[in-house]
Write an enzyme that holds these catalytic residues in place. Structure first.
Site, short mmCIF file in Angstrom:
data_model
loop_
_atom_site.label_atom_id
_atom_site.label_comp_id
_atom_site.label_asym_id
_atom_site.label_seq_id
_atom_site.Cartn_x
_atom_site.Cartn_y
_atom_site.Cartn_z
N ARG A 60 -10.47 7.84 -4.21
CA ARG A 60 -9.24 6.80 -3.96
C ARG A 60 -8.91 6.67 -5.41
NH1 ARG A 60 -10.32 1.27 -0.88
NH2 ARG A 60 -7.90 0.83 -1.51
N HIS A 61 -7.64 6.34 -5.71
CA HIS A 61 -7.09 6.13 -7.11
C HIS A 61 -7.91 4.91 -7.58
CE1 HIS A 61 -5.42 2.73 -5.18
NE2 HIS A 61 -5.19 3.61 -3.95
N ASN B 55 -3.62 -3.67 -5.30
CA ASN B 55 -4.83 -3.95 -4.59
C ASN B 55 -5.40 -5.45 -5.02
OD1 ASN B 55 -6.06 -0.38 -5.22
ND2 ASN B 55 -5.23 -1.32 -3.53
N ARG C 237 -0.19 5.45 -8.55
CA ARG C 237 -1.55 4.98 -8.65
C ARG C 237 -2.45 6.28 -8.75
NH1 ARG C 237 0.54 2.87 -3.92
NH2 ARG C 237 -0.81 2.90 -1.98
N GLU D 15 -0.20 7.52 0.91
CA GLU D 15 -0.96 6.67 1.85
C GLU D 15 -0.14 6.51 3.04
OE1 GLU D 15 -3.40 5.53 2.92
OE2 GLU D 15 -4.10 3.78 2.03
N HIS E 221 -5.65 8.02 -1.12
CA HIS E 221 -5.62 6.68 -0.81
C HIS E 221 -6.70 6.42 0.49
CE1 HIS E 221 -1.80 6.28 -2.95
NE2 HIS E 221 -1.83 7.40 -2.71
O1 LIG Z 1 -5.77 0.88 7.55
P1 LIG Z 1 -6.11 -0.11 6.12
O2 LIG Z 1 -7.60 -0.77 6.53
O3 LIG Z 1 -5.06 -1.22 6.43
O4 LIG Z 1 -6.15 0.43 4.91
C1 LIG Z 1 -4.89 1.39 4.68
C2 LIG Z 1 -4.42 0.24 3.29
O5 LIG Z 1 -5.25 0.44 2.27
C3 LIG Z 1 -4.39 0.31 1.08
C4 LIG Z 1 -4.84 -0.91 0.32
O6 LIG Z 1 -5.24 -2.16 1.03
O7 LIG Z 1 -4.58 1.51 0.26
P2 LIG Z 1 -4.48 2.26 -1.40
O8 LIG Z 1 -4.78 0.98 -2.17
O9 LIG Z 1 -6.06 3.24 -1.28
O10 LIG Z 1 -3.34 3.01 -1.35
C5 LIG Z 1 -2.93 0.28 1.52
O11 LIG Z 1 -1.97 0.62 0.45
C6 LIG Z 1 -3.05 0.79 2.97
O12 LIG Z 1 -2.07 0.17 3.72
#
Ligand SMILES: O=P(O)(O)OC[C@H]1O[C@@](CO)(OP(=O)(O)O)[C@@H](O)[C@@H]1O
Ligand SMILES: Nc1ncnc2c1ncn2[C@@H]1O[C@H](COP(=O)(O)OP(=O)(O)O)[C@@H](O)[C@H]1O
Length: 718
Positions: A531-532, A538, A583, A604, A670
């Site tokens: 992941r980033h 976050n 990111r 993502e 992501h």
């Molecule tokens: O499916 P869930 O468990 O909500 O995880 C996905 C979520 O993780 C996140 C962080 O909460 O991803 P990321 O920071 O790795 O881009 C959100 O942007 C994304 O909606």
């Protein structure tokens, strides 16, 4: 004046990975002092109109200068101009006359006018320019960079937003970089996945055994139990030697092995309305199973089309492996099973060897496999028929793709299978041929180490000799496939590319299978998934968004760059893939020496109307949505956004490309996307994907190679 009209790109084929390759040329320019043509413009990468950050054009021939860059098909409007200036200073900058040139939606706006530079009130220089845009895959761009590295040919790619290369730090080529004094092993943490198991062990168990298992409460693997049950089956050998198998015993009721199979919720792709996720339709298991696979978009659409248009037996596909022992049949069958399941097709792998071991024991000598041993032949046909029966029974309950893994090396055996499949499923033979003695030798050695057939043989050499005799016995009888629909994989493990031959094949799924097989190979290489670094969103607990890194995230970016530098220091080529979100780009920013490629498909999961909210806010303001997602996170689609199934579907080209690459790849993406990618490699079921742990600041190294997939994890920081 003007030359030609606007460039028009066909953006209809806007699949993931397609990029616009834009090339700018200036004709007949001969340098005036140290002034060379540059381009600058509105995008940050071309300096946001700052001449000191303008991109210099390079001399392509004596008077032709050129610059190329890559843009995403959905790029922001780019205003730009040509200017003349020295490469080193900005003391004298002569910006071309006239309005900005504008590149919008893959099209240059207006006519391509000459570039006019006013040196003094009276002196004006005029040059013809040519601006061209083509669609290319990011990998052709990476290949172009590799060609440059290897042949010192001028790269056609420079100064671009979607593919970029940082130079390695000066001293790193000698392995002396101070940043490289980290010992990677100190970062290793345990992996949640199980160690590599011989693929045949993970295949289906005989139904009769499952039945026994239920009635004897878990007494698995007792071959006597199976033998008794198998005796309930009447297997009649007909005069012409074909075996017909009839079930006379009572077999297990329809088993519900996979809890996700009972629910079918597909709200279609691209629905513009605000979908109420709570509208998930719950169908009875059998109805749902027979409806279509638990997949989204194209997969589901193809399934519907096949059901409406195709003959009934085409709804079920049997991939029947053919080949001598140690030709990679089980390996290929397992890999195909993993891929099809990940795409959402209900797929099972039936390994006749496993049936044989359970019925006749694991320690049969080479004589058992002689063509002139009638008992051995009958016993082998019998277990093959039993496995085929099981596979067809499972298909009749709704199973979609059965992979039937045995040598099936004579046309007589294949006839038997075709007869059993008549009117029930379509058969495609998949023959693996290998003519390279070194690879065969390596495979035999792997077999002795891995196969349960030799688990009890303490003497490697004795096992080796026995397996060679077994191979001789098969070779005497072997008849290559020449009938029906087939795919032949010839010398695909040789590293030289090999050959795939296809006969009498059509349809969505067979097409996908061929495409997958063409792209897979055995060249060992690592794939690093991360992941980033922690983003500002976050920290605030906000989902989605496109924020930059937090301070901690920046530290990770630095550590990651050191890690990659050290881990890949002996690699001639590798590539770094990021999403198009800041990111991930910033996380990969400091990695030097390898091309970086931005993929929109790695963005993502799109949280639609919930983008930018915290989970608490969603719970409070949109309780129905919150609950629906909690109930079925795999299928839940954010209003105006995506579901995990949507994400999996858009990642398919990424998986194919990861399979195809022979050099290491670092994927910086992501949480949701990496869950989906990781599930493919770790062979985790669809229903688990949304819940897989995918911690920040951790690298998952997937090692692809001749024994399958292995995993190692490095945690660089908390
Ligand atoms: O499916 P869930 O468990 O909500 O995880 C996905 C979520 O993780 C996140 C962080 O909460 O991803 P990321 O920071 O790795 O881009 C959100 O942007 C994304 O909606
Ligand atoms: N297409 C192929 N051609 C040759 N060897 C292969 C191929 N695919 C995989 N292999 C190698 O063959 C080895 C033995 O494969 P396995 O699947 O057990 O053989 P089989 O089922 O044909 O007896 C695997 O570990 C893998 O390294």
């Amino acid at each position: 004046m003007g030359t030609g009209s606007s460039i028009n790109l066909d953006t209809s084929d806007d699949h993931a990975g397609g990029q616009l390759y834009v090339s700018l040329k200036m004709e007949s320019y001969s340098p005036k002092g140290d002034l060379v043509p540059h381009v600058f413009g509105s995008a940050p990468l071309v300096g946001s109109w700052d001449p000191s950050k303008a991109l210099p054009m390079e001399r392509e021939s004596s008077s032709m200068w050129q610059l190329s860059f890559v843009a995403s098909p959905n790029h922001d409007t780019l205003d730009f101009k040509f200017l003349l200036k020295s490469k080193d200073t900005n003391e004298l900058c002569i910006v071309e006359e006239g309005p900005n040139r504008q590149f919008m939606g893959g099209t240059l706006q207006g006519v391509t006018r000459l570039a006019l530079f006013r040196l003094t009130t009276d002196e004006v220089l005029e040059y013809r320019v040519c601006i061209k845009a083509d669609r290319v895959s990011p990998f052709d761009l990476a290949a172009s960079w590799r060609a440059y590295q290897e042949n010192l040919e001028p790269s056609t790619v420079r100064g671009i937003p979607d593919v970029s290369i940082n130079a390695l730090p000066e001293d790193s080529e000698n392995g002396m970089s101070s940043s490289l004094d980290l010992d990677l092993e100190q970062y290793v943490v345990p992996t949640p996945s199980t160690p590599v198991v011989y693929a045949a062990n993970l295949t289906e168990n005989p139904r009769s055994l499952k039945h026994n298992k239920e009635s004897t409460k878990g007494d698995v693997g007792v071959s006597n139990d199976l033998q008794t049950t198998i005796k309930e089956r009447e297997v009649a050998t007909k005069a012409h030697g074909m075996v017909e198998s009839k079930s006379v015993g009572t077999f297990s009721p329809l088993e519900k092995e996979n809890s996700e199979e009972g629910v079918f919720v597909d709200r279609g792709v691209g629905s513009s309305r605000l979908v109420k996720s709570a509208s998930a339709t719950h169908l009875p298991a059998s109805e749902a199973k027979n409806s279509m696979p638990a997949a989204a978009g194209a997969v589901a659409a193809a399934a519907v089309a096949d059901q409406m248009l195709g003959p009934k037996e085409d709804m079920h596909l049997a991939i029947v492996l053919v080949g001598l022992p140690a030709r990679g049949k089980t390996f290929t069958a397992a890999k195909l099973t993993r891929y099809l399941r990940w795409l959402g097709h209900d797929t099972k792998h039936f390994n006749v060897g496993k049936y044989r071991r359970l019925k006749h024991g694991a320690n049969q000598s080479a004589d058992f496999f002689r063509g002139d041993n009638p008992e051995g032949m009958e016993a082998r046909n019998e277990v093959a028929a039993l496995a085929m029966d099981d596979m067809i029974a499972w298909m009749q309950e709704g199973g979609q793709v059965g992979i039937f893994d045995a040598t099936n090396s004579t046309s007589q055996r294949r006839n038997m299978l075709m007869k059993m499949a008549e009117g029930k499923c379509k058969i495609i033979f998949l023959e693996t041929i290998c003519t390279d003695p070194q690879i065969i030798e390596r495979n035999i050695r792997l077999k002795i180490q891995q196969s349960p057939d030799y688990a009890e043989e303490p003497d490697f050499e004795a096992g080796y000799q026995d397996f060679k005799r077994r191979l001789d016995n098969y070779e005497k009888m072997y008849e290559p496939v020449n009938e029906g629909s087939y795919i032949k994989m010839i010398d695909m493990a040789s590293g030289q590319g090999g050959q795939i031959q296809v006969n009498n094949l059509g349809g969505y799924l067979p097409g996908r299978i061929v495409f997958f097989l063409v792209n897979t190979h055995l060249t060992p290489r690592p794939i690093l998934l991360t992941r980033h670094g922690e983003s500002r969103d976050n920290v605030r607990g906000r989902i989605g968004g496109d924020t930059v890194l937090s301070e901690k995230g920046e530290v990770y970016a630095k550590k990651l760059s050191n890690f990659v530098e050290k881990r890949l220091k002996n690699e001639r080529a590798a590539s770094i893939w990021t999403s198009t979100l800041q990111r991930t780009i910033l996380t990969a920013n400091q990695i030097g020496g390898f091309p970086k490629i931005q993929w929109r498909a790695l963005d993502e999961i799109n949280a639609g109307v919930c983008d930018g909210m915290t989970y608490e806010e969603i719970k409070k303001n949109m309780p129905d949505e919150y609950e629906s997602r909690k109930k079925d996170k795999l299928r839940y689609r954010y209003p105006r956004g995506e579901s995990y199934l949507d994400v999996i579907q858009r990642l398919e080209p990424v998986i194919i490309e990861l399979e195809r690459q022979r050099a290491p790849v670092v994927v910086v993406s992501h949480q949701a996307v990496l869950r989906a990618l990781y599930a493919y490699f770790a062979d985790r079921p669809l229903k688990e994907i949304p819940h897989i742990e995918m911690p920040l600041h951790t690298i998952i190294e997937i090692q692809m190679g001749v024994t399958g997939v292995q995993e190692k994890r490095y945690k660089l920081m908390d």
